[in-house]
Design a protein around this motif. Structure first.
Motif, PDB file in Angstrom:
ATOM      1  N   THR A   1      -9.970 -70.906 -29.348  1.00 40.40           N
ATOM      2  CA  THR A   1      -9.107 -72.421 -28.851  1.00 40.40           C
ATOM      3  C   THR A   1     -10.129 -73.114 -28.602  1.00 40.40           C
ATOM      4  O   THR A   1     -11.011 -73.706 -27.627  1.00 40.40           O
ATOM      5  CB  THR A   1      -7.874 -71.569 -28.464  1.00 40.40           C
ATOM      6  OG1 THR A   1      -7.672 -70.214 -27.933  1.00 40.40           O
ATOM      7  CG2 THR A   1      -7.096 -73.608 -27.506  1.00 40.40           C
ATOM      8  N   SER A   2     -10.006 -74.313 -29.618  1.00 39.73           N
ATOM      9  CA  SER A   2     -10.976 -75.238 -29.539  1.00 39.73           C
ATOM     10  C   SER A   2     -10.727 -76.199 -28.423  1.00 39.73           C
ATOM     11  O   SER A   2      -9.381 -76.820 -27.367  1.00 39.73           O
ATOM     12  CB  SER A   2     -10.677 -76.465 -30.961  1.00 39.73           C
ATOM     13  OG  SER A   2      -9.546 -76.897 -30.603  1.00 39.73           O
TER      14      SER A   2
ATOM     15  N   TYR B   1      -7.878 -71.611 -33.674  1.00 36.73           N
ATOM     16  CA  TYR B   1      -8.243 -69.968 -35.236  1.00 36.73           C
ATOM     17  C   TYR B   1      -8.248 -69.358 -34.340  1.00 36.73           C
ATOM     18  O   TYR B   1      -8.605 -68.550 -33.853  1.00 36.73           O
ATOM     19  CB  TYR B   1      -9.811 -70.623 -35.352  1.00 36.73           C
ATOM     20  CG  TYR B   1      -9.890 -72.349 -35.371  1.00 36.73           C
ATOM     21  CD1 TYR B   1      -9.554 -72.983 -37.164  1.00 36.73           C
ATOM     22  CD2 TYR B   1     -10.294 -73.244 -34.619  1.00 36.73           C
ATOM     23  CE1 TYR B   1      -9.947 -74.133 -37.003  1.00 36.73           C
ATOM     24  CE2 TYR B   1     -10.405 -74.678 -34.438  1.00 36.73           C
ATOM     25  CZ  TYR B   1     -10.342 -75.166 -36.066  1.00 36.73           C
ATOM     26  OH  TYR B   1     -10.426 -76.134 -35.934  1.00 36.73           O
ATOM     27  N   ARG B   2      -7.892 -68.253 -35.731  1.00 42.18           N
ATOM     28  CA  ARG B   2      -8.338 -66.325 -35.725  1.00 42.18           C
ATOM     29  C   ARG B   2      -8.918 -66.018 -36.970  1.00 42.18           C
ATOM     30  O   ARG B   2      -8.715 -66.782 -38.284  1.00 42.18           O
ATOM     31  CB  ARG B   2      -6.503 -66.126 -35.409  1.00 42.18           C
ATOM     32  CG  ARG B   2      -5.585 -66.676 -34.601  1.00 42.18           C
ATOM     33  CD  ARG B   2      -4.339 -65.563 -34.838  1.00 42.18           C
ATOM     34  NE  ARG B   2      -5.006 -64.465 -34.442  1.00 42.18           N
ATOM     35  CZ  ARG B   2      -4.623 -63.569 -32.538  1.00 42.18           C
ATOM     36  NH1 ARG B   2      -5.025 -64.637 -31.705  1.00 42.18           N
ATOM     37  NH2 ARG B   2      -5.376 -62.563 -32.870  1.00 42.18           N
ATOM     38  N   ASN B   3      -9.890 -64.971 -36.565  1.00 40.62           N
ATOM     39  CA  ASN B   3     -10.892 -64.493 -37.381  1.00 40.62           C
ATOM     40  C   ASN B   3     -10.102 -63.057 -37.375  1.00 40.62           C
ATOM     41  O   ASN B   3      -9.958 -62.446 -38.868  1.00 40.62           O
ATOM     42  CB  ASN B   3     -12.301 -64.584 -37.185  1.00 40.62           C
ATOM     43  CG  ASN B   3     -13.035 -65.528 -36.532  1.00 40.62           C
ATOM     44  OD1 ASN B   3     -12.376 -66.362 -37.231  1.00 40.62           O
ATOM     45  ND2 ASN B   3     -13.399 -65.940 -35.524  1.00 40.62           N
ATOM     46  N   PHE B   4      -9.286 -62.234 -36.998  1.00 39.30           N
ATOM     47  CA  PHE B   4      -9.355 -61.200 -36.732  1.00 39.30           C
ATOM     48  C   PHE B   4      -7.724 -61.479 -37.076  1.00 39.30           C
ATOM     49  O   PHE B   4      -6.940 -62.555 -36.121  1.00 39.30           O
ATOM     50  CB  PHE B   4      -9.019 -59.675 -36.029  1.00 39.30           C
ATOM     51  CG  PHE B   4     -10.939 -59.896 -36.055  1.00 39.30           C
ATOM     52  CD1 PHE B   4     -11.225 -59.838 -37.537  1.00 39.30           C
ATOM     53  CD2 PHE B   4     -10.691 -59.961 -34.632  1.00 39.30           C
ATOM     54  CE1 PHE B   4     -12.900 -59.879 -37.180  1.00 39.30           C
ATOM     55  CE2 PHE B   4     -12.585 -59.643 -34.431  1.00 39.30           C
ATOM     56  CZ  PHE B   4     -13.624 -59.683 -35.307  1.00 39.30           C
ATOM     57  N   ASN B   5      -6.702 -60.876 -38.780  1.00 38.37           N
ATOM     58  CA  ASN B   5      -5.106 -61.160 -38.350  1.00 38.37           C
ATOM     59  C   ASN B   5      -5.039 -60.227 -37.695  1.00 38.37           C
ATOM     60  O   ASN B   5      -4.108 -58.644 -38.115  1.00 38.37           O
ATOM     61  CB  ASN B   5      -4.545 -60.960 -39.847  1.00 38.37           C
ATOM     62  CG  ASN B   5      -4.859 -61.853 -40.551  1.00 38.37           C
ATOM     63  OD1 ASN B   5      -4.696 -63.296 -39.536  1.00 38.37           O
ATOM     64  ND2 ASN B   5      -5.831 -62.409 -41.711  1.00 38.37           N
TER      65      ASN B   5
ATOM     66  N   MET C   1      -9.318 -60.564 -24.301  1.00 38.50           N
ATOM     67  CA  MET C   1      -9.420 -61.500 -23.152  1.00 38.50           C
ATOM     68  C   MET C   1     -11.044 -62.592 -23.075  1.00 38.50           C
ATOM     69  O   MET C   1     -10.845 -63.498 -21.847  1.00 38.50           O
ATOM     70  CB  MET C   1     -10.508 -60.496 -21.953  1.00 38.50           C
ATOM     71  CG  MET C   1      -9.287 -59.289 -21.375  1.00 38.50           C
ATOM     72  SD  MET C   1     -10.041 -58.455 -19.832  1.00 38.50           S
ATOM     73  CE  MET C   1     -10.820 -59.603 -18.862  1.00 38.50           C
ATOM     74  N   GLY C   2     -11.120 -62.777 -24.335  1.00 37.17           N
ATOM     75  CA  GLY C   2     -12.637 -63.579 -24.424  1.00 37.17           C
ATOM     76  C   GLY C   2     -13.954 -63.221 -24.689  1.00 37.17           C
ATOM     77  O   GLY C   2     -13.999 -61.696 -24.307  1.00 37.17           O
ATOM     78  N   GLY C   3     -14.659 -63.710 -25.723  1.00 36.97           N
ATOM     79  CA  GLY C   3     -15.513 -63.297 -26.208  1.00 36.97           C
ATOM     80  C   GLY C   3     -16.218 -62.625 -26.766  1.00 36.97           C
ATOM     81  O   GLY C   3     -15.034 -63.019 -27.889  1.00 36.97           O
ATOM     82  N   PHE C   4     -17.065 -61.764 -28.317  1.00 38.51           N
ATOM     83  CA  PHE C   4     -16.924 -61.576 -29.233  1.00 38.51           C
ATOM     84  C   PHE C   4     -16.763 -59.961 -29.669  1.00 38.51           C
ATOM     85  O   PHE C   4     -16.998 -58.924 -28.670  1.00 38.51           O
ATOM     86  CB  PHE C   4     -18.995 -61.906 -29.637  1.00 38.51           C
ATOM     87  CG  PHE C   4     -19.290 -62.842 -29.305  1.00 38.51           C
ATOM     88  CD1 PHE C   4     -19.433 -63.784 -30.359  1.00 38.51           C
ATOM     89  CD2 PHE C   4     -20.061 -63.629 -27.747  1.00 38.51           C
ATOM     90  CE1 PHE C   4     -19.589 -64.984 -30.317  1.00 38.51           C
ATOM     91  CE2 PHE C   4     -20.106 -64.544 -28.084  1.00 38.51           C
ATOM     92  CZ  PHE C   4     -20.017 -65.614 -29.201  1.00 38.51           C
TER      93      PHE C   4
END
Length: 285
Positions: free
Chosen positions: A217-218, A224-228, A234-237
């Motif tokens: 979230t900018s 933006y979503r990288n995984f569908n 919760m956050g992070g990678f």
């Protein structure tokens, strides 16, 4: 940048006390049988072991390319220039990628280009980091290993490159680029290169492993979503495997329970395992 350790199948561990291309580092070897340490040489930047693990390449204090055999005896030497500041990787047994660092008034000026060097005929080809929207990141990217100062990560055929981008929007993506057709294949959104590890290409160049945000979230509120998928976040990678043609495969699901950074990605020699640092102190934004 952290010191570098490379292992050889001969039972030796190679240790470099630094990897900065602007300073000389000490390369040593530890014999695992007798536990003795022996100094080998002063080097610039990174060292790299050949695909067959029988040769070692590094740039010495005179900016020459040195090749050692598995017994760490010098078998080849090639004259370089003061711009040669480390070995990025071997493409195959005959071709190396060298960190070719610009200089200004005697000081290194990032980013570096990727110099392809042929051991057989000494031909060179310089791949400049000139790609659309590229963020040159003059301070380097510590989590990108041997590509920390080129900020461009090529596959073995040099037909694909991954690089960080910056534009007028508030997204800071990683871009997968087709170098032959000069077109974008995939954009991974919300990249944070200070805490996101990779990219690391598999040896066959079919895909790479990278740490990405499942969603981002900018500051303007755009999502933006990288995984569908609908997995709680919760956050992070998370770690993902990205194919040659841009297909995304999610590898981990840790952020449903934790907020973490995934740093220092490293693949096993047979490309069947991946190791990385799990940073539980990561705070996005």
């Amino acid at each position: 940048l952290l010191p570098e350790i490379e292992t050889q199948k001969s039972g030796k561990v190679l240790i470099s006390d630094g990897v900065n291309p602007g300073f000389l580092n000490n390369l040593s070897v530890i014999d695992l049988d007798n536990k003795k340490t022996r100094w080998i040489a002063k080097t610039y930047g990174r060292i790299s072991i050949s695909p067959q693990q029988d040769e070692l390449a590094y740039i010495n204090e005179s900016h020459n390319l040195i090749i050692l055999d598995s017994s760490l005896r010098k078998i080849k030497q090639f004259n370089g220039t003061k711009h040669w500041r480390g070995v990025i990787d071997w493409l195959d047994e005959q071709r190396l990628m060298i960190q070719n660092m610009p200089l200004k008034n005697g000081f290194i000026k990032r980013p570096a280009s990727t110099l392809l060097f042929n051991l057989e005929n000494q031909e060179t080809t310089d791949y400049l980091p000139n790609y659309p929207e590229i963020d040159i990141l003059v301070s380097g990217v510590s989590n990108w290993g041997n590509e920390a100062f080129t900020v461009t990560v090529y596959n073995k055929s040099l037909s694909r490159v991954v690089y960080p981008a910056s534009n007028n929007d508030d997204d800071t993506p990683l871009i997968l680029w087709d170098t032959e057709n000069r077109e974008e294949i995939l954009r991974l959104h919300g990249n944070d290169v200070d805490y996101g590890g990779g990219p690391e290409w598999l040896r066959d160049g079919s895909s790479f492993i990278v740490a990405v945000f499942p969603s981002y979230t900018s500051w303007r509120g755009k999502v933006y979503r990288n995984f569908n998928d609908e997995v709680p976040y919760m956050g992070g990678f998370e770690l993902a495997q990205i194919s040659f043609d841009g297909k995304i495969k999610r590898l981990t699901y840790l952020t449903k329970d934790y907020i973490f950074g995934a740093e220092g990605i490293s693949l096993s020699n047979d490309n069947t395992k991946v190791a990385f640092w799990l940073n539980l102190n990561y705070k996005s934004g």
